[in-house]
Design a protein around this motif. Sequence first.
Motif, PDB file in Angstrom:
ATOM      1  N   SER B 349      39.277  45.237  29.091  1.00  0.00           N
ATOM      2  CA  SER B 349      39.391  43.861  29.714  1.00  0.00           C
ATOM      3  C   SER B 349      40.904  44.512  30.486  1.00  0.00           C
ATOM      4  O   SER B 349      41.734  43.728  29.731  1.00  0.00           O
ATOM      5  N   SER B 350      40.941  43.492  31.634  1.00  0.00           N
ATOM      6  CA  SER B 350      42.697  43.264  31.927  1.00  0.00           C
ATOM      7  C   SER B 350      42.506  42.170  32.389  1.00  0.00           C
ATOM      8  O   SER B 350      41.816  41.252  32.532  1.00  0.00           O
ATOM      9  N   TYR B 351      44.009  41.493  31.813  1.00  0.00           N
ATOM     10  CA  TYR B 351      44.414  40.196  31.848  1.00  0.00           C
ATOM     11  C   TYR B 351      45.051  40.004  32.271  1.00  0.00           C
ATOM     12  O   TYR B 351      45.235  38.335  32.763  1.00  0.00           O
ATOM     13  N   VAL B 352      45.518  40.698  32.972  1.00  0.00           N
ATOM     14  CA  VAL B 352      46.137  40.237  34.276  1.00  0.00           C
ATOM     15  C   VAL B 352      45.171  40.001  35.475  1.00  0.00           C
ATOM     16  O   VAL B 352      45.405  38.907  36.107  1.00  0.00           O
ATOM     17  N   ILE B 353      43.471  40.483  35.856  1.00  0.00           N
ATOM     18  CA  ILE B 353      43.698  40.554  36.573  1.00  0.00           C
ATOM     19  C   ILE B 353      42.479  38.612  35.875  1.00  0.00           C
ATOM     20  O   ILE B 353      42.278  38.041  36.996  1.00  0.00           O
ATOM     21  N   GLU B 354      42.327  39.011  34.942  1.00  0.00           N
ATOM     22  CA  GLU B 354      41.572  37.717  35.005  1.00  0.00           C
ATOM     23  C   GLU B 354      42.697  36.454  35.215  1.00  0.00           C
ATOM     24  O   GLU B 354      41.333  35.443  35.111  1.00  0.00           O
ATOM     25  N   ALA B 355      43.249  36.575  35.197  1.00  0.00           N
ATOM     26  CA  ALA B 355      44.426  35.805  35.244  1.00  0.00           C
ATOM     27  C   ALA B 355      44.603  34.936  36.703  1.00  0.00           C
ATOM     28  O   ALA B 355      45.283  34.800  37.064  1.00  0.00           O
ATOM     29  N   LEU B 356      44.099  35.723  37.126  1.00  0.00           N
ATOM     30  CA  LEU B 356      43.617  35.469  39.347  1.00  0.00           C
ATOM     31  C   LEU B 356      42.673  34.416  39.141  1.00  0.00           C
ATOM     32  O   LEU B 356      42.048  34.751  40.246  1.00  0.00           O
ATOM     33  N   SER B 357      42.035  34.544  38.378  1.00  0.00           N
ATOM     34  CA  SER B 357      40.932  33.880  38.004  1.00  0.00           C
ATOM     35  C   SER B 357      39.714  34.671  38.522  1.00  0.00           C
ATOM     36  O   SER B 357      39.160  34.275  40.151  1.00  0.00           O
ATOM     37  N   LYS B 358      39.327  35.900  38.624  1.00  0.00           N
ATOM     38  CA  LYS B 358      38.716  37.159  38.974  1.00  0.00           C
ATOM     39  C   LYS B 358      38.460  37.708  37.586  1.00  0.00           C
ATOM     40  O   LYS B 358      37.684  38.929  37.815  1.00  0.00           O
ATOM     41  N   LYS B 359      37.523  36.558  37.202  1.00  0.00           N
ATOM     42  CA  LYS B 359      37.689  37.466  35.790  1.00  0.00           C
ATOM     43  C   LYS B 359      36.160  38.886  35.892  1.00  0.00           C
ATOM     44  O   LYS B 359      36.180  39.662  35.243  1.00  0.00           O
ATOM     45  N   GLU B 360      35.053  38.864  36.843  1.00  0.00           N
ATOM     46  CA  GLU B 360      34.250  39.837  36.929  1.00  0.00           C
ATOM     47  C   GLU B 360      34.848  41.111  37.586  1.00  0.00           C
ATOM     48  O   GLU B 360      34.355  41.563  37.336  1.00  0.00           O
ATOM     49  N   CYS B 361      36.079  41.432  37.532  1.00  0.00           N
ATOM     50  CA  CYS B 361      37.201  41.723  38.196  1.00  0.00           C
ATOM     51  C   CYS B 361      37.515  42.825  37.195  1.00  0.00           C
ATOM     52  O   CYS B 361      38.315  43.862  36.791  1.00  0.00           O
ATOM     53  N   ALA B 362      37.876  41.896  36.016  1.00  0.00           N
ATOM     54  CA  ALA B 362      38.590  42.224  34.848  1.00  0.00           C
ATOM     55  C   ALA B 362      38.088  43.512  34.472  1.00  0.00           C
ATOM     56  O   ALA B 362      39.017  44.410  33.726  1.00  0.00           O
ATOM     57  N   VAL B 363      36.936  44.234  34.477  1.00  0.00           N
ATOM     58  CA  VAL B 363      35.928  45.037  34.091  1.00  0.00           C
ATOM     59  C   VAL B 363      35.852  45.856  35.311  1.00  0.00           C
ATOM     60  O   VAL B 363      35.185  46.601  34.808  1.00  0.00           O
ATOM     61  N   SER B 364      36.025  45.894  35.964  1.00  0.00           N
ATOM     62  CA  SER B 364      35.905  46.650  37.899  1.00  0.00           C
ATOM     63  C   SER B 364      36.618  46.947  38.822  1.00  0.00           C
ATOM     64  O   SER B 364      36.481  46.982  39.752  1.00  0.00           O
ATOM     65  N   SER B 365      37.994  47.093  38.199  1.00  0.00           N
ATOM     66  CA  SER B 365      38.745  47.157  38.927  1.00  0.00           C
ATOM     67  C   SER B 365      39.469  48.748  38.232  1.00  0.00           C
ATOM     68  O   SER B 365      40.068  48.786  37.537  1.00  0.00           O
ATOM     69  N   LEU B 366      39.834  49.153  39.763  1.00  0.00           N
ATOM     70  CA  LEU B 366      40.573  50.024  39.873  1.00  0.00           C
ATOM     71  C   LEU B 366      42.100  49.878  39.710  1.00  0.00           C
ATOM     72  O   LEU B 366      42.539  50.182  40.975  1.00  0.00           O
ATOM     73  N   ARG B 367      43.423  51.045  39.108  1.00  0.00           N
ATOM     74  CA  ARG B 367      44.694  50.625  39.902  1.00  0.00           C
ATOM     75  C   ARG B 367      44.875  52.025  39.416  1.00  0.00           C
ATOM     76  O   ARG B 367      45.190  52.955  39.213  1.00  0.00           O
ATOM     77  N   ILE B 368      45.939  52.385  41.027  1.00  0.00           N
ATOM     78  CA  ILE B 368      45.811  53.771  41.244  1.00  0.00           C
ATOM     79  C   ILE B 368      47.185  53.662  41.786  1.00  0.00           C
ATOM     80  O   ILE B 368      47.903  52.564  42.984  1.00  0.00           O
ATOM     81  N   THR B 369      48.137  54.229  41.490  1.00  0.00           N
ATOM     82  CA  THR B 369      49.533  54.224  41.423  1.00  0.00           C
ATOM     83  C   THR B 369      49.733  55.188  42.474  1.00  0.00           C
ATOM     84  O   THR B 369      49.977  56.075  41.117  1.00  0.00           O
ATOM     85  N   MET B 370      50.298  55.458  43.284  1.00  0.00           N
ATOM     86  CA  MET B 370      51.404  56.744  43.175  1.00  0.00           C
ATOM     87  C   MET B 370      53.008  56.767  43.074  1.00  0.00           C
ATOM     88  O   MET B 370      53.005  56.048  42.549  1.00  0.00           O
ATOM     89  N   GLY B 371      53.209  58.149  43.607  1.00  0.00           N
ATOM     90  CA  GLY B 371      54.798  58.560  43.563  1.00  0.00           C
ATOM     91  C   GLY B 371      54.909  59.537  43.655  1.00  0.00           C
ATOM     92  O   GLY B 371      54.596  59.950  45.117  1.00  0.00           O
TER      93      GLY B 371
END
Lengths: 394, 394
Positions: B349-371
């Motif tokens: 679970s993501s504490y960062v996304i929880e901090a956005l008040s999107k609790k339901e997103c904390a376990v449903s978010s993908l981080r895609i980082t390019m380079g």
Amino acid sequence: MSRMGFWRKKKRIFLDYASTTPVLLEVKRAMGPYFSEHFGNPATLYQEGIDAKKAVEQARKKIARILGSRSEEIIFTGSGTESANLALWGVINSYQGKKAPHIVTTTIEHPAVREVAKAIKAVGGNVTLIHPNENGLVTASSIREALREETILVSVMYANNEIGTVNPIREIGKVIREYKEEKGTSLYFHTDASQAPNYLPLNVSSLGVDLMTLDASKVYGPKGVGMLYARRGTRLLPIMYGGGQEYGLRSGTENVAGIVGMAVSLEMATRDREKEAKYLSFLRDYAIEKILKQFPKASLNGSCAERLPNNINICIPGMNAEFAVYLLDALGISVAYASSCRTLAEGASSYVIEALSKKECAVSSLRITMGRGTRKNDIDVLLKALPSIVLRAR
Amino acid sequence: MSRMGFWRKKKRIFLDYASTTPVLLEVKRAMGPYFSEHFGNPATLYQEGIDAKKAVEQARKKIARILGSRSEEIIFTGSGTESANLALWGVINSYQGKKAPHIVTTTIEHPAVREVAKAIKAVGGNVTLIHPNENGLVTASSIREALREETILVSVMYANNEIGTVNPIREIGKVIREYKEEKGTSLYFHTDASQAPNYLPLNVSSLGVDLMTLDASKVYGPKGVGMLYARRGTRLLPIMYGGGQEYGLRSGTENVAGIVGMAVSLEMATRDREKEAKYLSFLRDYAIEKILKQFPKASLNGSCAERLPNNINICIPGMNAEFAVYLLDALGISVAYASSCRTLAEGASSYVIEALSKKECAVSSLRITMGRGTRKNDIDVLLKALPSIVLRAR
């Protein structure tokens, strides 16, 4: 092109292997793929991360085999200095007793232990500093006498970085265990073994240590990697907090290439230990005999018998060692006075040699430390250069 | 040989550059000579040592030029985590006031700051944690409101490692300076800029920071090297004691190769910043638009405008992000859920996304980082794979 261009650059003679060692080709090769190819972060769960994690865990296993320990007793760090700091602060910070904690260490430790002991004293801890005997050796009985009920840590280096003396770690471990059994206290034994792996056995059970510091950059591995062995059950707090890597004891993305390199370098050291020790002991004894003959007033610093095979540390009364190092450098020969690892405030005088009650030698001693690249001819070149150097360095 | 042997190994698509980056060829080349050739210990005074010292000091100068700082304000460490620890503990431990010290930081910091803040609280410090706004941004006014007379440190990350939001560091620096002038207190501002150098300016004067953490392994440099910028006059105590390297603030033999590599990697990042930012912003916006179209219930986590060019972090309600990461991995695509740098206890679970008040997103978010290695085709492959992955990852 003129034929004049065909001069050969003169090869330098490096005789300061105690300060650091070049990375072996085998080590560099092993590290290679972990920079740009297998570059994953071991904390991630996809293929690249799993590969990186595997590399770290294989390195841990390799080292555990060498130490005769469990894998999970190996904590990778960024240097020998960090490992020693983790050992000392780790034990101090996890201490919960009511009396001020007491630690026992020696006057000839590397600054990585000595300066931490000072800092511990500054925050209210009690520190007993044991002097070595006239041979530069820390005796088990002197440690035994310093132990108290509130002693929570003893830290004695395995082999000294300046004078190359090898302390009786097994015996010290034994008196500590006996004391613990007798008094029923909790007391850990740390040894800074940074100078040991090339020449001495590292089995933690037979040494009887709870904590052991190693540094890759002294064993032909990369700079920027070290490790702490911590016996299962040792109560430690980290000095750095974060992602919780290394069993929560050392946060920060693992230096995968460095860790892989450290494991290979320790394997190479173990494989070649006997051969290197034999060859360098011969060169060492040859050089010591010649120098003592060249300079009748010269004396060997530290025990002759309990000594690293690669260490020659000689006092030549009246010689300015700092100046001699500069003069030898100009001739292409690298040696040290005192050690590279003194703190700046200490200047050119050696606290280790002072501890031998040879105060006049503290500024008149050369440390010559050999290694895998050293040949008899290098020693002969040094021996030939010494008389005029000593004459000039007054 | 059968022609069957001519299959090509399928290239993987790496889309987790926020977790770590491969070492650039130029960086590897620059490091090369410092492993086995110029291997000296910078603390020694003969040629090999002088060469090593020079390499370290040149690296320091190069980085100082990029930061607009003095060379002696750069302290090399073993990682970003160590740098952040040095910044926070360094300020806390040198505090001599009578009241318990107070620090202000945020709920979306990397564990290297967050966990130190917890540890500081555990030893009696006061910590105020600021929530970001709904866009994942820490506002200057929220920091201003948290400042008290006994506040000695504010730590706000420059760019977030999970959701890629870029905080208004200049504005925060400004309100801190104003508060200091108004109240006449001593108060430092630290920013963890580990994710910034590839895409954002690093001039410490215009940012208005006193302390800044950088990590080589996030900017195509080696793992195991970091640095802390510390403005002249900043009162810090070290977290490691020993030989007194790095102006007494970070003991231990310098990782010469790593330091050289870090300087080159930061130079490359600075050189290519604009070009990379432009190209990746285009790819980012393209991907975000497509994904939001593919999944009508999906939403972007964090500000769209104040965002790193390489970061796509999207909530797809109902998707099990951890499972999706595994499924994508099996297809040869590496992405992250939450971040690689959570602590183990936090699980998926993501504490960062929880901090956005999107609790339901904390376990449903993908981080895609390019380079630097990312091409439009990689994104297209990902976009094509996503619908079936999301269907399966429930």
